[in-house]
Design a protein around this motif. Structure first.
Motif, PDB file in Angstrom:
ATOM      1  N   UNK A 199       0.802  -1.220   0.000  1.00 44.31           N
ATOM      2  CA  UNK A 199       0.000   0.000   0.000  1.00 44.31           C
ATOM      3  C   UNK A 199       0.837   1.273   0.000  1.00 44.31           C
ATOM      4  N   UNK A 200       1.974   1.264   0.699  1.00 49.77           N
ATOM      5  CA  UNK A 200       2.713   2.503   0.922  1.00 49.77           C
ATOM      6  C   UNK A 200       4.172   2.489   0.468  1.00 49.77           C
ATOM      7  N   UNK A 201       4.926   1.507   0.919  1.00 48.44           N
ATOM      8  CA  UNK A 201       6.376   1.535   0.707  1.00 48.44           C
ATOM      9  C   UNK A 201       6.741   1.374  -0.766  1.00 48.44           C
ATOM     10  N   UNK A 202       6.223   0.341  -1.408  1.00 48.62           N
ATOM     11  CA  UNK A 202       6.578   0.122  -2.812  1.00 48.62           C
ATOM     12  C   UNK A 202       6.122   1.284  -3.701  1.00 48.62           C
ATOM     13  N   UNK A 203       4.878   1.763  -3.587  1.00 44.37           N
ATOM     14  CA  UNK A 203       4.499   2.912  -4.420  1.00 44.37           C
ATOM     15  C   UNK A 203       5.376   4.146  -4.165  1.00 44.37           C
ATOM     16  N   UNK A 204       5.715   4.402  -2.912  1.00 45.65           N
ATOM     17  CA  UNK A 204       6.568   5.554  -2.602  1.00 45.65           C
ATOM     18  C   UNK A 204       7.942   5.383  -3.253  1.00 45.65           C
ATOM     19  N   UNK A 263      11.883   6.658  -8.192  1.00 45.71           N
ATOM     20  CA  UNK A 263      12.784   6.146  -9.213  1.00 45.71           C
ATOM     21  C   UNK A 263      13.315   4.746  -8.957  1.00 45.71           C
ATOM     22  N   UNK A 264      12.876   4.094  -7.887  1.00 47.42           N
ATOM     23  CA  UNK A 264      13.318   2.735  -7.583  1.00 47.42           C
ATOM     24  C   UNK A 264      12.657   1.775  -8.574  1.00 47.42           C
ATOM     25  N   UNK A 265      13.433   0.848  -9.111  1.00 43.58           N
ATOM     26  CA  UNK A 265      12.880  -0.201  -9.969  1.00 43.58           C
ATOM     27  C   UNK A 265      12.854  -1.497  -9.159  1.00 43.58           C
ATOM     28  N   UNK A 284      19.428   8.829  -2.451  1.00 44.24           N
ATOM     29  CA  UNK A 284      19.337  10.209  -1.963  1.00 44.24           C
ATOM     30  C   UNK A 284      17.920  10.749  -2.126  1.00 44.24           C
ATOM     31  N   UNK A 285      17.254  10.402  -3.227  1.00 44.24           N
ATOM     32  CA  UNK A 285      15.882  10.849  -3.459  1.00 44.24           C
ATOM     33  C   UNK A 285      14.886  10.169  -2.520  1.00 44.24           C
ATOM     34  N   UNK A 286      15.163   8.939  -2.157  1.00 42.28           N
ATOM     35  CA  UNK A 286      14.212   8.124  -1.399  1.00 42.28           C
ATOM     36  C   UNK A 286      14.378   8.286   0.105  1.00 42.28           C
ATOM     37  N   UNK A 287      15.590   8.151   0.580  1.00 46.51           N
ATOM     38  CA  UNK A 287      15.832   8.097   2.028  1.00 46.51           C
ATOM     39  C   UNK A 287      16.159   9.482   2.566  1.00 46.51           C
ATOM     40  N   UNK A 288      15.161  10.357   2.521  1.00 47.57           N
ATOM     41  CA  UNK A 288      15.315  11.728   2.979  1.00 47.57           C
ATOM     42  C   UNK A 288      14.971  11.852   4.472  1.00 47.57           C
ATOM     43  N   UNK A 289      14.920  13.071   4.959  1.00 44.44           N
ATOM     44  CA  UNK A 289      14.638  13.304   6.376  1.00 44.44           C
ATOM     45  C   UNK A 289      13.261  12.763   6.764  1.00 44.44           C
ATOM     46  N   UNK A 290      12.275  12.965   5.904  1.00 40.21           N
ATOM     47  CA  UNK A 290      10.938  12.438   6.184  1.00 40.21           C
ATOM     48  C   UNK A 290      10.995  10.916   6.357  1.00 40.21           C
ATOM     49  N   UNK A 291      11.712  10.226   5.466  1.00 44.09           N
ATOM     50  CA  UNK A 291      11.836   8.765   5.561  1.00 44.09           C
ATOM     51  C   UNK A 291      12.471   8.372   6.895  1.00 44.09           C
ATOM     52  N   UNK A 292      13.553   9.026   7.234  1.00 46.49           N
ATOM     53  CA  UNK A 292      14.259   8.685   8.475  1.00 46.49           C
ATOM     54  C   UNK A 292      13.409   8.958   9.712  1.00 46.49           C
ATOM     55  N   UNK A 293      12.630  10.002   9.676  1.00 48.75           N
ATOM     56  CA  UNK A 293      11.819  10.389  10.833  1.00 48.75           C
ATOM     57  C   UNK A 293      10.521   9.581  10.929  1.00 48.75           C
ATOM     58  N   UNK A 294       9.824   9.369   9.811  1.00 49.49           N
ATOM     59  CA  UNK A 294       8.486   8.782   9.822  1.00 49.49           C
ATOM     60  C   UNK A 294       8.440   7.282   9.492  1.00 49.49           C
ATOM     61  N   UNK A 295       9.221   6.866   8.531  1.00 53.89           N
ATOM     62  CA  UNK A 295       9.106   5.496   8.027  1.00 53.89           C
ATOM     63  C   UNK A 295      10.065   4.533   8.726  1.00 53.89           C
TER      64      UNK A 295
END
Length: 106
Positions: free
Chosen positions: A25-30, A35-37, A70-81
């Motif tokens: 529902x969330x991780x793969x679509x994000x 740009x992740x394949x 760099x595009x994927x694992x940003x501050x939001x990712x580190x804080x929320x996910x």
């Protein structure tokens, strides 16, 4: 030459359905939107009855891999996910392997 990344995560007990649902529902679509394949995802049970989530991701080369990270694992990712990830998988179990294609002559 492309790089395939094989990632393995040991799921915490009774987390399989919750993890798979969240991934779908969330991780793969994000990650795909960044740009992740993603080539494929799998589940397997090891000899100790632990369940593992395994997935394959592909990158054009190492520079592309670093750019997508760099595009994927940003501050939001580190804080929320990231904290939520470790509610469902064993952090010390994470294995990441970079696979390179081999031409085999038969």
């Amino acid at each position: 030459m492309s790089i395939v990344e094989l990632r393995e995560y040991k799921l915490k007990p009774r987390m399989r359905e919750q993890w798979l649902s969240w991934m779908q529902a969330d991780i793969l679509p994000y990650q795909i939107s960044k740009g992740m394949r993603v080539l494929q995802t799998y589940i397997y049970t090891d000899e100790n009855d632990a369940e593992w989530f395994v997935w394959l991701r592909e990158f054009d080369n190492e520079a592309h891999r670093q750019q997508v990270y760099a595009n994927t694992y940003d501050e939001w990712w580190r804080r929320e996910i990231r904290p939520r990830v470790f509610e469902m998988i064993e952090q010390e179990s994470i294995r990441v392997r970079l696979l390179s294609p081999v031409h085999v002559v038969s």
